[in-house]
Design a protein around this motif. Structure first.
Motif, PDB file in Angstrom:
ATOM      1  N   ARG A 126       0.860  -1.177   0.000  1.00 54.70           N
ATOM      2  CA  ARG A 126       0.000   0.000   0.000  1.00 54.70           C
ATOM      3  C   ARG A 126       0.900   1.231   0.000  1.00 54.70           C
ATOM      4  O   ARG A 126       1.369   1.690   1.039  1.00 54.70           O
ATOM      5  N   PHE A 127       1.160   1.742  -1.219  1.00 49.56           N
ATOM      6  CA  PHE A 127       2.053   2.887  -1.361  1.00 49.56           C
ATOM      7  C   PHE A 127       1.273   4.198  -1.240  1.00 49.56           C
ATOM      8  O   PHE A 127       0.068   4.247  -1.456  1.00 49.56           O
ATOM      9  N   GLY A 128       1.995   5.272  -0.900  1.00 49.03           N
ATOM     10  CA  GLY A 128       1.373   6.587  -0.768  1.00 49.03           C
ATOM     11  C   GLY A 128       0.520   6.730   0.474  1.00 49.03           C
ATOM     12  O   GLY A 128      -0.314   7.635   0.553  1.00 49.03           O
ATOM     13  N   GLU A 129       0.734   5.868   1.463  1.00 45.99           N
ATOM     14  CA  GLU A 129      -0.036   5.934   2.702  1.00 45.99           C
ATOM     15  C   GLU A 129       0.905   5.981   3.901  1.00 45.99           C
ATOM     16  O   GLU A 129       1.936   5.312   3.916  1.00 45.99           O
ATOM     17  N   GLY A 130       0.536   6.792   4.891  1.00 44.08           N
ATOM     18  CA  GLY A 130       1.296   6.867   6.123  1.00 44.08           C
ATOM     19  C   GLY A 130       0.464   6.368   7.282  1.00 44.08           C
ATOM     20  O   GLY A 130      -0.733   6.669   7.374  1.00 44.08           O
ATOM     21  N   ALA A 131       1.065   5.603   8.193  1.00 48.37           N
ATOM     22  CA  ALA A 131       0.343   5.087   9.350  1.00 48.37           C
ATOM     23  C   ALA A 131       0.117   6.220  10.351  1.00 48.37           C
ATOM     24  O   ALA A 131       1.065   6.901  10.752  1.00 48.37           O
ATOM     25  N   SER A 132      -1.137   6.431  10.752  1.00 51.27           N
ATOM     26  CA  SER A 132      -1.462   7.535  11.659  1.00 51.27           C
ATOM     27  C   SER A 132      -1.782   7.069  13.080  1.00 51.27           C
ATOM     28  O   SER A 132      -1.519   7.785  14.036  1.00 51.27           O
ATOM     29  N   GLU A 133      -2.359   5.870  13.211  1.00 52.03           N
ATOM     30  CA  GLU A 133      -2.681   5.361  14.552  1.00 52.03           C
ATOM     31  C   GLU A 133      -3.039   3.885  14.463  1.00 52.03           C
ATOM     32  O   GLU A 133      -3.233   3.328  13.388  1.00 52.03           O
ATOM     33  N   TRP A 134      -3.105   3.252  15.637  1.00 51.74           N
ATOM     34  CA  TRP A 134      -3.635   1.899  15.722  1.00 51.74           C
ATOM     35  C   TRP A 134      -4.613   1.863  16.888  1.00 51.74           C
ATOM     36  O   TRP A 134      -4.532   2.672  17.817  1.00 51.74           O
ATOM     37  N   ARG A 135      -5.512   0.920  16.826  1.00 50.09           N
ATOM     38  CA  ARG A 135      -6.488   0.800  17.909  1.00 50.09           C
ATOM     39  C   ARG A 135      -6.933  -0.651  18.020  1.00 50.09           C
ATOM     40  O   ARG A 135      -6.909  -1.419  17.054  1.00 50.09           O
ATOM     41  N   GLY A 136      -7.318  -1.022  19.228  1.00 53.49           N
ATOM     42  CA  GLY A 136      -7.755  -2.379  19.479  1.00 53.49           C
ATOM     43  C   GLY A 136      -9.151  -2.649  18.942  1.00 53.49           C
ATOM     44  O   GLY A 136     -10.011  -1.776  18.946  1.00 53.49           O
ATOM     45  N   ILE A 137      -9.337  -3.871  18.441  1.00 50.04           N
ATOM     46  CA  ILE A 137     -10.659  -4.324  18.006  1.00 50.04           C
ATOM     47  C   ILE A 137     -10.893  -5.700  18.635  1.00 50.04           C
ATOM     48  O   ILE A 137     -10.026  -6.245  19.321  1.00 50.04           O
TER      49      ILE A 137
END
Length: 474
Positions: free
Chosen positions: A238-249
């Protein structure tokens, strides 16, 4: 109990026992100097304990299992099973043998070893703290100092390595189990190597990269080969994307990404590995006490003799900046030790090779054709594809090529780019050619063993002169 403090003196103090530090310490001792080496964690540094060696151990093991499972065409019908605990044990035993060897080599060469964290008091003294309460301390006076404190993984906002769900490369290499799903943030060499490992271990891998391709800094026809194989392994880019956060599910976690246009995507996963680079470790040294200031990126600037702005203080390895490679650190350590002993020695980055242990491997050294042209050369280029190599055909590894770049006027070898099986080994021959100012004629006229992958280097050199035998000259 009261504080315990001891005092000692040394000719050369080396701070950090990674591939730059322990090599510098041994070489300085070989020059007859009294040498003290300080290490806060483990001999061999990050490279040996948490980086190069464990990752290559995993790469070798997973390659073996994967190749065996894909060898039906050769008449080999197996379905390998991987025991992760046993693999970890094997990896750890290999590391222990190497760290023990480093320690024994240092002692055998007369290097004094002190465990603890060093910080400068002034330009001729450091304090080494050997406990958390700063109650067990060694004061070391020195004449010359070599800083080799290495680097650590870069942490990005919202992804804290103290969280169990967020891995650094170190965490990934000590994992007890294989996650069913893995999101990797960063498609540089660390991210690509570990993505390949976990894909071969059975993880469903998604790679998030802000740029528009994997392995930035390498030419497109090289990265294309690696990216194609990675996709065949099931790795989703997945190019052109930056990781902003993670969250539990309910069933694991999800990683949220964002494009420059603000478009958001969500990727469910079990773990997220952040591999966006490394940063130098200098904050524990109290560098202000010797008037030494790192750059904005935290590196210590050095000259070709590995000297910092403080003449009797040297810096080697990752802390001294790019290229952040273990073999660069070792060479810088030798240069620093030689100069500290009053011997002439300099760094020459043009002959430092780089390798990426992806599938297939990448090996490069010197200039690309575009770089050669920008430096005023009129380059000639020779290429040989591995699909034309008899040895490659017998191993089933026919992806990739060898490319040689030379000066069109005099034929001197300027560089090479190799992508394919054993590229990390093959590039050494070209590095030697550059070091010796050899020409493509000399490289081509050197008889190579048949059948070997190394013949591809010879044929690429022949192709640069339009004389290749086993590929068309165009």
């Amino acid at each position: 109990m009261g504080a315990k403090e001891t005092t000692t003196e040394t000719d050369v103090l080396v701070i950090g026992a990674g591939p730059g530090g322990y090599v510098a310490a041994i070489r300085a001792a070989q020059h007859g100097l009294d040498v003290t080496l300080v290490e806060k964690e483990a001999y061999g540094g990050v490279c040996l304990n948490h980086g190069c060696i464990p990752s290559k151990a995993y790469i070798s093991a997973t390659d073996l299992a994967h190749d065996a499972g894909q060898a039906a065409e050769m008449g080999i019908l197996v379905d390998p099973a991987i025991d992760m605990a046993k693999m970890q044990e094997w990896k750890s035993n290999s590391i222990s043998r190497l760290t023990d060897t480093v320690e024994k080599l240092c002692k055998a060469n007369g290097v004094s070893l002190i465990e603890g964290m060093a910080s400068f008091v002034d330009e001729t003294e450091v304090h080494v703290t050997r406990d958390e309460d700063n109650r067990d301390r060694v004061s070391i006076g020195f004449e010359r100092c070599i800083i080799s404190t290495g680097s650590r993984p870069v942490q990005i906002p919202g992804f804290d390595f103290t969280d169990d769900e967020v891995w650094s490369s170190r965490d990934a290499l000590s994992a007890a189990t294989v996650p069913d799903r893995l999101v990797v943030v960063g498609a540089g060499y660390i991210g690509m190597e570990l993505s390949t490992v976990f894909a071969k271990l059975g993880s469903d891998v998604t790679v998030i990269e802000m740029l528009d391709d994997a392995l930035p800094g390498y030419e497109d026809d090289i990265t294309r080969v690696v990216r194609k194989r990675a996709s065949e392994l099931g790795i989703d880019f997945r190019f052109g994307e930056g990781a902003s956060e993670w969250r539990g599910i309910d069933n694991g976690i999800e990683v949220v990404t964002e494009t420059e246009d603000g478009e958001r995507s969500v990727y469910p996963t079990d773990k997220v590995l952040v591999a966006v680079g490394r940063q130098p470790v200098t904050e524990t040294l109290d560098l202000e006490q010797i008037g030494l200031e790192p750059t904005e990126q935290g590196f210590l600037e050095t000259d070709r003799h590995a000297r910092t702005d403080v003449e009797h203080v040297f810096a080697v390895g990752d802390v001294a900046g790019e290229p952040m490679l273990a073999h660069t650190a070792s060479k810088e350590g030798i240069v620093a030790a030689d100069v500290a002993a009053g011997k002439p020695s300099t760094m020459d980055n043009r002959t430092i090779p780089a390798a990426v242990f992806t599938d297939p491997e990448i090996g490069t050294v010197g200039l690309t054709a575009a770089e050669a042209e920008s430096e005023g050369f009129d380059p000639i280029v020779g290429t040989f594809p591995f699909r034309a190599s008899s040895r490659a055909l017998t191993t089933g590894e026919t992806e990739g090529f060898v490319r040689i770049v030379a000066d069109g006027e005099c034929g001197t070898v300027l560089g090479a780019q190799i992508v394919g099986a054993e590229a990390s080994e093959l590039v050494a021959e070209v590095a030697l050619a550059i070091e010796l100012d050899a020409t493509v004629e000399e490289l081509a006229s050197t008889v190579h063993t048949h059948p070997t992958l190394a013949e591809a280097v010879m044929e690429a050199a022949e192709n640069a002169r339009d004389r290749a035998i086993h590929t068309l000259n165009r």
